[in-house]
Write a protein that holds these residues in place. Structure first.
Motif, mmCIF file in Angstrom:
data_model
loop_
_atom_site.group_PDB
_atom_site.id
_atom_site.type_symbol
_atom_site.label_atom_id
_atom_site.label_comp_id
_atom_site.label_asym_id
_atom_site.label_seq_id
_atom_site.Cartn_x
_atom_site.Cartn_y
_atom_site.Cartn_z
ATOM 1 N N PRO A 164 -18.035 25.230 36.285
ATOM 2 C CA PRO A 164 -18.449 26.357 35.436
ATOM 3 C C PRO A 164 -19.669 26.060 34.580
ATOM 4 N N GLY A 165 -19.795 24.820 34.125
ATOM 5 C CA GLY A 165 -20.928 24.471 33.281
ATOM 6 C C GLY A 165 -22.252 24.536 33.992
ATOM 7 N N VAL A 166 -22.250 24.315 35.317
ATOM 8 C CA VAL A 166 -23.503 24.366 36.079
ATOM 9 C C VAL A 166 -24.117 25.756 35.979
ATOM 10 N N VAL A 167 -23.279 26.787 36.022
ATOM 11 C CA VAL A 167 -23.756 28.167 36.000
ATOM 12 C C VAL A 167 -23.822 28.726 34.580
ATOM 13 N N LEU A 168 -22.806 28.448 33.769
ATOM 14 C CA LEU A 168 -22.658 29.117 32.481
ATOM 15 C C LEU A 168 -23.421 28.470 31.340
ATOM 16 N N THR A 169 -23.693 27.181 31.408
ATOM 17 C CA THR A 169 -24.324 26.505 30.280
ATOM 18 C C THR A 169 -25.662 27.138 29.890
ATOM 19 N N PRO A 170 -26.572 27.438 30.841
ATOM 20 C CA PRO A 170 -27.816 28.100 30.427
ATOM 21 C C PRO A 170 -27.578 29.465 29.794
ATOM 22 N N VAL A 171 -26.612 30.203 30.325
ATOM 23 C CA VAL A 171 -26.291 31.520 29.750
ATOM 24 C C VAL A 171 -25.840 31.375 28.309
ATOM 25 N N MET A 172 -24.979 30.393 28.061
ATOM 26 C CA MET A 172 -24.483 30.154 26.704
ATOM 27 C C MET A 172 -25.622 29.779 25.759
ATOM 28 N N GLY A 173 -26.574 28.991 26.267
ATOM 29 C CA GLY A 173 -27.710 28.606 25.429
ATOM 30 C C GLY A 173 -28.561 29.790 25.037
ATOM 31 N N VAL A 174 -28.819 30.687 26.000
ATOM 32 C CA VAL A 174 -29.596 31.891 25.702
ATOM 33 C C VAL A 174 -28.863 32.757 24.685
ATOM 34 N N LEU A 175 -27.556 32.953 24.885
ATOM 35 C CA LEU A 175 -26.772 33.763 23.947
ATOM 36 C C LEU A 175 -26.768 33.147 22.547
ATOM 37 N N ALA A 176 -26.715 31.812 22.466
ATOM 38 C CA ALA A 176 -26.729 31.141 21.161
ATOM 39 C C ALA A 176 -28.059 31.336 20.457
ATOM 40 N N ASP A 177 -29.164 31.378 21.213
ATOM 41 C CA ASP A 177 -30.470 31.634 20.610
ATOM 42 C C ASP A 177 -30.589 33.079 20.144
ATOM 43 N N ARG A 178 -29.985 33.991 20.872
ATOM 44 C CA ARG A 178 -30.134 35.411 20.554
ATOM 45 C C ARG A 178 -29.145 35.902 19.509
ATOM 46 N N PHE A 179 -27.908 35.355 19.534
ATOM 47 C CA PHE A 179 -26.857 35.882 18.661
ATOM 48 C C PHE A 179 -26.317 34.867 17.641
ATOM 49 N N GLY A 180 -26.722 33.620 17.750
ATOM 50 C CA GLY A 180 -26.259 32.616 16.787
ATOM 51 C C GLY A 180 -25.346 31.588 17.424
ATOM 52 N N ARG A 181 -25.371 30.380 16.859
ATOM 53 C CA ARG A 181 -24.613 29.265 17.425
ATOM 54 C C ARG A 181 -23.098 29.467 17.290
ATOM 55 N N LYS A 182 -22.655 29.883 16.110
ATOM 56 C CA LYS A 182 -21.211 29.989 15.872
ATOM 57 C C LYS A 182 -20.547 31.024 16.764
ATOM 58 N N ARG A 183 -21.232 32.124 17.043
ATOM 59 C CA ARG A 183 -20.626 33.195 17.834
ATOM 60 C C ARG A 183 -20.338 32.752 19.260
ATOM 61 N N ILE A 184 -20.932 31.663 19.686
ATOM 62 C CA ILE A 184 -20.695 31.150 21.033
ATOM 63 C C ILE A 184 -19.763 29.937 21.003
ATOM 64 N N ILE A 185 -19.992 29.033 20.077
ATOM 65 C CA ILE A 185 -19.248 27.766 20.123
ATOM 66 C C ILE A 185 -17.799 27.929 19.668
ATOM 67 N N VAL A 186 -17.516 28.846 18.759
ATOM 68 C CA VAL A 186 -16.138 29.014 18.269
ATOM 69 C C VAL A 186 -15.214 29.566 19.366
ATOM 70 N N PRO A 187 -15.552 30.685 20.049
ATOM 71 C CA PRO A 187 -14.683 31.129 21.156
ATOM 72 C C PRO A 187 -14.576 30.087 22.273
ATOM 73 N N SER A 188 -15.641 29.329 22.477
ATOM 74 C CA SER A 188 -15.601 28.283 23.508
ATOM 75 C C SER A 188 -14.565 27.226 23.176
#
Length: 401
Positions: free
Chosen positions: A72-96
């Motif tokens: 999953p990380g091969v595909v999703l990690t870049p997506v998560m990085g883009v979302l963290a830049d656009r919406f903030g770090r906490k909004r991605i890392i906490v649900p993860s």
């Protein structure tokens, strides 16, 4: 400028700066996330031989337990990085963290191998963002030599976790092969701490989406960045192939090592990594990060070649220690170089690309080395790791100048 960055700018000597970092609350919370990053694999490594026996699977199939987690990380990690830049770090890392903890703990209760692989897949979805975003947050919090020192300390904590988890996992396996799988539940309370206590800065200036992606692509095309990303792939092919997947198998089959003994022997590498990485702030005063990580691949090559010739259980401590020395020089050096290439508004995606490279290496390691095992036996696995290291050293010399 954040309070942490203000303290960074006003810091005194390098040694004093390193001491103050240890007591930084934000960095300590990041250390907590680091403890989760490596838990998904290292805590279950000692029980892999037992899992093979319980489910009646082969040495080649056992790699699926690692691969299902890393894919999953091969595909999703870049997506998560883009979302963290656009919406903030906490909004991605906490649900993860929450998903990682719940799906991981659920593995403890299944007795079907296919369901186990499915739960590992969802745990891997949660894990996809943890490592890259944690490094991104440290890059946001610190700059200059303090950033390098902080990443060195973080790598030291990671190494200590890698050392401790096999021992913990091997000890818990005394009560059942499935017990170590329950450890990730600790990520749930950690997610609450990150949500309410982490005082990290968040990206504020938003580029147009086209400009944002063009800037990221331009950075990746830089030959030095490309060399660093390839180094990440090669590192984790070696780590998750010969070292974490097949070294426990040979220790168990050839020397009758128990899960606890396997955990103790593998931990030698992590202890060496912890010592070296904690001193990275001092080492870069004499040697550049570029030289340190290149030298690390020579150490990997020697370590893997030696593993093919050890004729006693405890002789493996020597190549394992060399491997750990390489990790301590390599991982934080590459991370420090990469974080310096991107501004905060792009750093999440930039480090996520490195995270994708990491996951790609984790995924390829068991698969490639499984193929070598099928054709050439266990020595083919160790020699294969040595060849990967030598090729990467030559590539780094050419690209990362």
């Amino acid at each position: 400028m954040t309070d942490t960055q203000a303290r960074d700018a006003a810091s005194g000597t390098e040694a004093d700066a390193g001491k103050r970092l240890i007591f930084d609350r934000n960095l300590m919370i990041c250390f907590g996330v680091t403890l989760m990053v490596v838990m998904g694999v290292t805590s279950i490594t000692p029980v892999l031989p037992k899992v093979m026996e319980v489910f009646g699977i082969s040495a080649r199939q056992i790699g699926l337990l690692i691969t299902s987690f890393t894919i999953p990380g091969v595909v999703l990690t870049p997506v998560m990085g883009v979302l963290a830049d656009r919406f903030g770090r906490k909004r991605i890392i906490v649900p993860s963290l929450f998903l990682f903890g719940v799906a991981g703990a659920a593995c403890c209760f299944t007795r079907d191998f296919h369901l186990l692989l499915t739960l590992r897949f969802f745990q891997g979805v949660g894990a996809a963002a943890l490592g890259p975003l944690n490094i991104t947050i440290i890059g946001d919090l610190f700059s200059g030599q303090r950033r390098t020192a902080a990443l060195g300390l973080n790598a030291s904590i990671l190494a200590l976790a890698v050392a401790a988890y096999p021992v913990v996992g091997g000890s818990l396996a005394i009560f059942g092969w499935y017990v170590p799988f329950f450890l990730p539940i600790l990520a749930v309370p950690l997610g609450c701490i990150v949500l309410f206590k982490l005082g990290n800065p968040e990206p504020k200036e938003q580029q147009q989406i086209g400009e944002y992606f063009r800037a990221i692509l331009a950075g990746i095309r830089n030959p030095q960045v490309l060399g660093l990303l390839l180094a990440t792939v090669a590192t984790f092919i070696i780590l998750y192939g010969p070292f974490l997947t097949y070294l426990p198998v040979v220790l168990h089959r050839a020397f009758g090592a128990t899960s606890f003994t396997i955990g103790c022997i593998i931990s030698v590498a992590s202890l060496m990594t912890a010592v070296v990485a904690s001193q990275l702030g001092r080492l870069i005063a004499r040697f550049s990060e570029r030289r340190l990580f290149k030298f690390a691949f020579l150490l990997y090559a020697v370590a893997c070649a030696l593993m093919a010739h050890m004729d006693g259980l405890w002789w493996f401590v020597l190549p394992i220690a060399l491997f750990g020395l390489g990790q301590g020089l390599n991982l934080p050096s590459v991370q420090s170089l990469l974080t310096s290439y991107a501004p905060m508004e792009q750093r999440g995606a930039f480090m996520a690309v490195n995270g994708m490279a990491l996951r790609l290496g984790q995924t390829l390691g068991p698969l490639v080395m499984g193929g070598l095992y099928a054709f050439f036996g266990i020595n083919g696995v160790f020699y294969g790791g040595s060849v990967v290291a030598v090729v990467m050293f030559v590539t780094a010399v050419i690209l990362v100048r």
